[in-house]
Scaffold this active site. Structure first.
Site, PDB file in Angstrom:
ATOM      1  NE  ARG A 132       0.630   2.141   6.617  1.00 50.09           N
ATOM      2  CZ  ARG A 132       0.422   3.451   6.804  1.00 50.09           C
ATOM      3  NH1 ARG A 132       1.036   4.340   6.026  1.00 50.09           N
ATOM      4  NH2 ARG A 132      -0.390   3.873   7.757  1.00 50.09           N
ATOM      5  CB  SER A 150     -14.056  -2.378  -5.955  1.00 49.45           C
ATOM      6  OG  SER A 150     -14.285  -1.162  -6.644  1.00 49.45           O
ATOM      7  CE1 TYR A 164     -19.882   2.779  -1.744  1.00 49.75           C
ATOM      8  CE2 TYR A 164     -20.109   2.423  -4.108  1.00 49.75           C
ATOM      9  CZ  TYR A 164     -20.055   1.926  -2.821  1.00 49.75           C
ATOM     10  OH  TYR A 164     -20.180   0.571  -2.613  1.00 49.75           O
ATOM     11  CE  LYS A 168     -16.747   0.747  -2.320  1.00 51.66           C
ATOM     12  NZ  LYS A 168     -16.227  -0.251  -1.348  1.00 51.66           N
TER      13      LYS A 168
END
Length: 260
Positions: A132, A150, A164, A168
């Site tokens: 952002r 990822s 996790y 991801k």
């Protein structure tokens, strides 16, 4: 830095990132470190951030010139994000969101709020905030590349714990949304999904249920761990003009784990 000179993406000594500025999170170790070195070897001015100052000092000691800027701090902290972006001096060509933490394969019933919040903050909220903050510069320039790291855990449920895996998967969704919204404005967003990698992420089994369940399948399907430089080469490609027609791609770099 000689280990990162040449190779994929260079031709006749050309440097794909000459004159460009890249931000790399988690740059003190593992995939982040390998990525920073790779980009630097290809001519980038690199703004490297990591939560451990000593790691950044070690990285700087390997750097060949003054094209490295280091910012120590937690990428979840808005002040750290602001400092990283300020060092870009109005230009960000590549943002590589690499930093991440594991969850020791904790299943849902054994995941407390502290673990959940920390994993989501580092693996999802920090990349969101930094992206952002970087977007206005990219939008003003009409160009820019964002690469998320990822995991195979973003593609399947049998590679990590609940927090996790959720983080991801969500990072892939964020990548696809970025690609859809901003591609007409010159911004590309892609994600790499590594399998087992030699990295600094610490892992210990803390759940017998998880250990028994995961170990029942991992020896059968899990490929061997690879050097972090192999993932760095994917990030460099996705961040370069060589992949100018690629956005919204989710690239497994997992030795074929996700096809097993």
């Amino acid at each position: 830095m000689n280990d990162y000179t040449g190779g994929i993406g260079t031709m006749n000594g050309a440097k794909r990132f000459a004159g460009k500025t890249a931000i790399v999170t988690g740059a003190g170790a593992g995939i982040g470190r390998a990525t920073a070195l790779r980009l630097g070897s290809e001519g980038a001015r690199v703004i490297a951030t990591d939560i451990v100052d000593a790691r950044l000092e070690s990285l700087a000691n390997e750097w060949a010139d003054d094209s490295l800027v280091t910012v120590a701090g937690d990428a979840c902290d808005s002040e750290v994000v602001a400092a990283v972006v300020a060092h870009a001096h109005g230009r960000i060509d590549l943002l590589a969101n690499v930093a991440g933490v594991a969850d020791n394969c904790q299943p849902v019933a054994e995941t407390d709020d502290l673990l959940w919040d920390r994993v989501i903050d580092v693996n999802l909220t920090a990349p969101f905030r930094l992206t952002r903050a970087a977007l206005p510069m990219m939008l003003e320039a009409g160009t820019g590349a964002i690469v998320m790291v990822s995991s195979v855990a973003g593609l399947r449920g049998s590679a990590a714990g609940a927090a996790y895996t959720a983080s991801k998967h969500a990072l892939i969704g964020l990548t696809r949304n970025l690609a859809f919204v901003y591609s007409p404005l010159g911004i590309r967003a892609n994600a790499v999904c590594p399998g087992p990698v030699d990295s600094s992420i610490e892992f210990t089994w803390q759940s017998k249920l998880a250990k028994d369940r995961f170990e029942s399948v991992w020896p059968v399907v899990m490929p061997p761990s690879v050097p972090a430089s192999r993932i760095a080469s994917c990030i460099a490609w996705l961040g370069s003009d060589d992949s100018a027609n690629v956005t919204g791609a989710i690239l497994p770099s997992d030795g074929g784990w996700t096809v097993m």
